[in-house]
Design a protein around this motif. Structure first.
Motif, mmCIF file in Angstrom:
data_model
loop_
_atom_site.group_PDB
_atom_site.id
_atom_site.type_symbol
_atom_site.label_atom_id
_atom_site.label_comp_id
_atom_site.label_asym_id
_atom_site.label_seq_id
_atom_site.Cartn_x
_atom_site.Cartn_y
_atom_site.Cartn_z
ATOM 1 N N MET A 133 16.384 46.383 -22.614
ATOM 2 C CA MET A 133 17.598 45.965 -21.891
ATOM 3 C C MET A 133 17.913 46.939 -20.765
ATOM 4 S SD MET A 133 20.147 44.732 -24.879
ATOM 5 C CE MET A 133 19.577 43.683 -26.193
ATOM 6 N N LYS A 134 18.586 46.438 -19.762
ATOM 7 C CA LYS A 134 18.969 47.216 -18.587
ATOM 8 C C LYS A 134 20.440 47.612 -18.727
ATOM 9 C CE LYS A 134 19.251 46.268 -13.617
ATOM 10 N NZ LYS A 134 18.998 45.199 -12.630
ATOM 11 N N PHE A 135 20.795 48.768 -18.191
ATOM 12 C CA PHE A 135 22.186 49.211 -18.149
ATOM 13 C C PHE A 135 22.663 49.186 -16.702
ATOM 14 C CE2 PHE A 135 20.313 51.323 -21.809
ATOM 15 C CZ PHE A 135 21.219 51.007 -22.812
ATOM 16 N N CYS A 136 23.859 48.675 -16.495
ATOM 17 C CA CYS A 136 24.427 48.587 -15.150
ATOM 18 C C CYS A 136 25.749 49.344 -15.085
ATOM 19 C CB CYS A 136 24.691 47.135 -14.776
ATOM 20 S SG CYS A 136 23.210 46.143 -14.623
ATOM 21 N N VAL A 137 26.039 49.909 -13.909
ATOM 22 C CA VAL A 137 27.338 50.522 -13.656
ATOM 23 C C VAL A 137 28.188 49.458 -12.981
ATOM 24 C CG1 VAL A 137 28.580 52.405 -12.547
ATOM 25 C CG2 VAL A 137 26.221 52.763 -13.344
ATOM 26 N N LEU A 138 29.327 49.131 -13.589
ATOM 27 C CA LEU A 138 30.200 48.067 -13.082
ATOM 28 C C LEU A 138 31.510 48.630 -12.560
ATOM 29 C CD1 LEU A 138 29.941 45.418 -15.970
ATOM 30 C CD2 LEU A 138 28.466 45.688 -13.967
ATOM 31 N N GLN A 139 31.999 48.043 -11.475
ATOM 32 C CA GLN A 139 33.350 48.316 -10.990
ATOM 33 C C GLN A 139 34.190 47.086 -11.317
ATOM 34 O OE1 GLN A 139 35.129 50.985 -9.461
ATOM 35 N NE2 GLN A 139 36.694 49.524 -10.145
ATOM 36 N N PRO A 140 35.167 47.196 -12.243
ATOM 37 C CA PRO A 140 36.008 46.037 -12.568
ATOM 38 C C PRO A 140 36.757 45.515 -11.337
ATOM 39 C CG PRO A 140 36.273 47.752 -14.214
ATOM 40 C CD PRO A 140 35.482 48.352 -13.079
ATOM 41 N N LEU A 141 36.966 44.194 -11.312
ATOM 42 C CA LEU A 141 37.674 43.518 -10.221
ATOM 43 C C LEU A 141 38.860 42.747 -10.779
ATOM 44 C CD1 LEU A 141 34.597 41.890 -8.428
ATOM 45 C CD2 LEU A 141 35.749 44.041 -7.808
ATOM 46 N N SER A 173 27.449 48.412 -28.279
ATOM 47 C CA SER A 173 27.851 48.282 -26.875
ATOM 48 C C SER A 173 29.350 48.055 -26.760
ATOM 49 C CB SER A 173 27.107 47.081 -26.260
ATOM 50 O OG SER A 173 27.565 46.853 -24.944
ATOM 51 N N ASP A 174 29.975 48.736 -25.801
ATOM 52 C CA ASP A 174 31.389 48.511 -25.504
ATOM 53 C C ASP A 174 31.579 47.440 -24.446
ATOM 54 O OD1 ASP A 174 32.293 50.448 -27.273
ATOM 55 O OD2 ASP A 174 32.169 52.025 -25.770
ATOM 56 N N ALA A 175 30.537 47.184 -23.624
ATOM 57 C CA ALA A 175 30.624 46.175 -22.569
ATOM 58 C C ALA A 175 29.242 45.544 -22.377
ATOM 59 C CB ALA A 175 31.092 46.806 -21.256
ATOM 60 N N THR A 176 29.214 44.222 -22.304
ATOM 61 C CA THR A 176 27.970 43.495 -22.133
ATOM 62 C C THR A 176 28.144 42.405 -21.079
ATOM 63 O OG1 THR A 176 27.371 43.872 -24.440
ATOM 64 C CG2 THR A 176 26.223 42.102 -23.309
ATOM 65 N N ILE A 188 27.597 48.143 -9.250
ATOM 66 C CA ILE A 188 27.540 49.190 -8.227
ATOM 67 C C ILE A 188 26.401 50.173 -8.473
ATOM 68 C CG2 ILE A 188 29.977 48.989 -7.629
ATOM 69 C CD1 ILE A 188 30.471 51.545 -9.299
ATOM 70 N N GLY A 189 25.666 50.006 -9.562
ATOM 71 C CA GLY A 189 24.562 50.910 -9.830
ATOM 72 C C GLY A 189 23.859 50.573 -11.118
ATOM 73 N N SER A 190 22.925 51.427 -11.472
ATOM 74 C CA SER A 190 22.191 51.232 -12.720
ATOM 75 C C SER A 190 22.044 52.576 -13.428
ATOM 76 C CB SER A 190 20.824 50.609 -12.460
ATOM 77 O OG SER A 190 20.067 51.439 -11.604
ATOM 78 N N LEU A 191 21.716 52.513 -14.687
ATOM 79 C CA LEU A 191 21.563 53.712 -15.501
ATOM 80 C C LEU A 191 20.249 53.588 -16.265
ATOM 81 C CD1 LEU A 191 24.203 55.405 -17.674
ATOM 82 C CD2 LEU A 191 22.117 54.635 -18.776
ATOM 83 N N TRP A 192 19.460 54.659 -16.267
ATOM 84 C CA TRP A 192 18.201 54.686 -17.015
ATOM 85 C C TRP A 192 18.351 55.653 -18.164
ATOM 86 C CZ3 TRP A 192 14.707 51.111 -15.895
ATOM 87 C CH2 TRP A 192 14.761 50.538 -14.636
ATOM 88 N N PHE A 224 39.647 47.658 -9.363
ATOM 89 C CA PHE A 224 40.717 48.355 -10.078
ATOM 90 C C PHE A 224 40.104 49.107 -11.249
ATOM 91 C CE2 PHE A 224 41.550 46.324 -14.163
ATOM 92 C CZ PHE A 224 40.804 45.156 -14.060
ATOM 93 N N GLY A 225 40.781 50.136 -11.701
ATOM 94 C CA GLY A 225 40.291 50.909 -12.837
ATOM 95 C C GLY A 225 39.049 51.721 -12.523
ATOM 96 N N LYS A 226 38.518 52.317 -13.574
ATOM 97 C CA LYS A 226 37.341 53.186 -13.453
ATOM 98 C C LYS A 226 36.058 52.393 -13.681
ATOM 99 C CE LYS A 226 39.761 57.238 -15.192
ATOM 100 N NZ LYS A 226 39.811 58.241 -16.266
ATOM 101 N N PRO A 227 34.961 52.788 -13.041
ATOM 102 C CA PRO A 227 33.671 52.158 -13.329
ATOM 103 C C PRO A 227 33.288 52.347 -14.796
ATOM 104 C CG PRO A 227 33.550 53.437 -11.322
ATOM 105 C CD PRO A 227 34.869 53.773 -11.972
ATOM 106 N N LEU A 228 32.455 51.448 -15.286
ATOM 107 C CA LEU A 228 31.996 51.512 -16.671
ATOM 108 C C LEU A 228 30.529 51.123 -16.749
ATOM 109 C CD1 LEU A 228 32.000 48.307 -18.079
ATOM 110 C CD2 LEU A 228 34.319 48.613 -17.220
#
Length: 94
Positions: A22-30, A75-78, A7-11, A37-41
């Protein structure tokens, strides 16, 4: 592994050296029905090939920090893949 939509990116110009390039992305869990569901990460995209709106699968915890041999990162999520298609019976089985 988990499903999410990008749903987005982070710089970040200041970051741990293991994240350089490496690139960072904002994810919405499905869930299994592709419902949010849940909060974006925030997740690392180590291959820099994920775009907004794509469905991806990602790992968390120790697996997220050790995706390559001899290269660990805090990293907590990859992100580990892009979903081309997904089929479920809507009873929780894939």
């Amino acid at each position: 592994m988990n499903l999410a939509t990008v749903i987005g990116s982070l710089w970040a110009t200041q970051k741990h050296h293991s994240f350089i390039g490496m690139k960072f992305c904002v994810l919405q869990p499905l869930d299994q029905n592709r419902q949010p569901f849940g909060k974006p990460l925030i997740a690392v995209d180590p291959d820099n090939n994920v775009g907004r709106g794509e469905t991806v699968f990602y790992v968390e915890g120790g697996d997220a920090a050790e995706i390559w041999k001899n290269h660990s990162m805090p990293s907590d999520a990859t992100i580990v893949g892009i979903v081309d298609s997904l089929s479920t019976d809507r009873k929780g089985k894939c």
